[in-house]
Design a protein around this motif. Structure first.
Motif, mmCIF file in Angstrom:
data_model
loop_
_atom_site.group_PDB
_atom_site.id
_atom_site.type_symbol
_atom_site.label_atom_id
_atom_site.label_comp_id
_atom_site.label_asym_id
_atom_site.label_seq_id
_atom_site.Cartn_x
_atom_site.Cartn_y
_atom_site.Cartn_z
ATOM 1 N N ARG A 64 4.016 -2.200 0.691
ATOM 2 C CA ARG A 64 4.229 -3.155 -0.390
ATOM 3 C C ARG A 64 3.582 -4.484 -0.026
ATOM 4 N NH1 ARG A 64 10.588 -2.214 -2.016
ATOM 5 N NH2 ARG A 64 10.445 0.063 -2.120
ATOM 6 N N ARG A 101 -7.482 -10.324 -1.254
ATOM 7 C CA ARG A 101 -7.487 -8.856 -1.125
ATOM 8 C C ARG A 101 -7.959 -8.457 0.274
ATOM 9 N NH1 ARG A 101 -9.966 -6.958 -5.812
ATOM 10 N NH2 ARG A 101 -12.002 -7.463 -4.966
ATOM 11 N N MET A 122 2.659 4.330 -1.721
ATOM 12 C CA MET A 122 2.361 3.044 -2.346
ATOM 13 C C MET A 122 2.509 3.232 -3.848
ATOM 14 S SD MET A 122 -1.196 0.851 -1.971
ATOM 15 C CE MET A 122 -2.276 2.153 -2.609
ATOM 16 N N SER A 123 3.108 2.254 -4.515
ATOM 17 C CA SER A 123 3.297 2.299 -5.970
ATOM 18 C C SER A 123 2.990 0.939 -6.563
ATOM 19 C CB SER A 123 4.755 2.623 -6.327
ATOM 20 O OG SER A 123 5.153 3.857 -5.822
ATOM 21 N N THR A 124 2.521 0.952 -7.798
ATOM 22 C CA THR A 124 2.385 -0.320 -8.500
ATOM 23 C C THR A 124 3.763 -0.766 -8.945
ATOM 24 O OG1 THR A 124 1.997 0.779 -10.619
ATOM 25 C CG2 THR A 124 0.048 0.200 -9.313
ATOM 26 N N LEU A 134 -6.194 -2.191 -10.857
ATOM 27 C CA LEU A 134 -6.008 -1.140 -9.853
ATOM 28 C C LEU A 134 -7.066 -1.187 -8.747
ATOM 29 C CD1 LEU A 134 -5.070 1.809 -12.219
ATOM 30 C CD2 LEU A 134 -3.537 0.550 -10.691
ATOM 31 N N LYS A 136 -7.604 -3.274 -6.328
ATOM 32 C CA LYS A 136 -7.045 -3.544 -4.990
ATOM 33 C C LYS A 136 -6.394 -2.303 -4.391
ATOM 34 C CE LYS A 136 -3.173 -5.884 -7.129
ATOM 35 N NZ LYS A 136 -3.896 -6.213 -8.336
ATOM 36 N N TYR A 137 -5.786 -1.472 -5.238
ATOM 37 C CA TYR A 137 -5.154 -0.251 -4.743
ATOM 38 C C TYR A 137 -6.204 0.760 -4.289
ATOM 39 C CZ TYR A 137 -0.923 -2.254 -6.690
ATOM 40 O OH TYR A 137 0.128 -3.088 -6.962
ATOM 41 N N ARG A 138 -7.315 0.811 -4.975
ATOM 42 C CA ARG A 138 -8.406 1.712 -4.565
ATOM 43 C C ARG A 138 -9.001 1.254 -3.226
ATOM 44 N NH1 ARG A 138 -6.731 4.508 -8.382
ATOM 45 N NH2 ARG A 138 -7.382 4.269 -10.530
ATOM 46 N N GLU A 141 -6.545 2.290 -0.637
ATOM 47 C CA GLU A 141 -6.671 3.736 -0.412
ATOM 48 C C GLU A 141 -7.846 4.028 0.521
ATOM 49 O OE1 GLU A 141 -6.929 7.913 -2.932
ATOM 50 O OE2 GLU A 141 -7.467 6.049 -3.948
ATOM 51 N N TRP A 164 0.661 6.577 -4.866
ATOM 52 C CA TRP A 164 -0.179 7.231 -3.877
ATOM 53 C C TRP A 164 0.696 7.731 -2.736
ATOM 54 C CZ3 TRP A 164 -1.358 2.992 -6.659
ATOM 55 C CH2 TRP A 164 -2.589 2.961 -7.295
#
Length: 170
Positions: A64, A101, A122-124, A134, A136-138, A141, A164
């Motif tokens: 998180r 980031r 990991m979750s939004t 999304l 930043k999440y990629r 990953e 994820w």
């Protein structure tokens, strides 16, 4: 919030702080200051054992990141972490998003190398995020994949949160 003074801490120690119960591990860096309120605005990046959507398994850590305040004159006094997009917009100017980031990824690398969790989720926080939100999440990953964690699953759940699931290579 109009007295916010941005001052992003680009060089910070990767010392891992551990919560009182031993289930939270975090690294923080400063985004700036609220001088009138005498608060430091912090980005908190944490691995939290047992706080995952995969709660039926042991050894799962949820990744998180969010913003909280730390009082300048009371080092021990901090606010809860806010994970919302709206809060992020209050303290991270669009021109600084790539920098922040990159610093979040730096903190993630430090946490993962220090804690070595077998499974990471990991979750939004916000639902139905558009593709630009999304990115930043990629990036995260790809970072986790580079650290030896394979993506087991990535999907949008029925209520709109993206999730994820990563597992350490065996």
């Amino acid at each position: 919030m109009n007295d916010f003074e941005p001052d992003i801490e680009t060089s910070f120690p990767l010392d891992i702080l551990t919560g009182n119960l031993g289930d939270e591990h975090l690294i923080e860096f400063s985004l700036g200051y609220l001088m009138q309120a005498r608060q430091i605005v912090l980005m908190s990046v944490l691995l939290w054992e047992g706080a995952s959507f995969l709660e039926q398994y042991n050894g799962v850590y949820d990744l998180r990141f969010g913003i909280r305040m730390k009082y300048m004159d009371k080092d021990w006094k901090v606010t809860p972490i806010d994970f919302t997009q709206a809060y992020k917009y209050s303290y991270i100017h669009p021109n600084n998003r790539e920098t922040v980031r990159g610093l979040v990824v730096k903190a993630i690398v430090g946490l993962v190398k220090g804690v070595r969790p077998p499974v990471i989720t990991m979750s939004t926080f916000d639902a139905e995020l558009p593709e630009p939100a999304l990115v930043k999440y990629r990036v995260i990953e790809e970072c986790l994949n580079g650290l030896g964690y394979r993506t087991v699953d990535a999907y949008r759940c029925p209520v709109g949160h993206d999730r994820w699931h990563f597992a350490a290579a065996t």
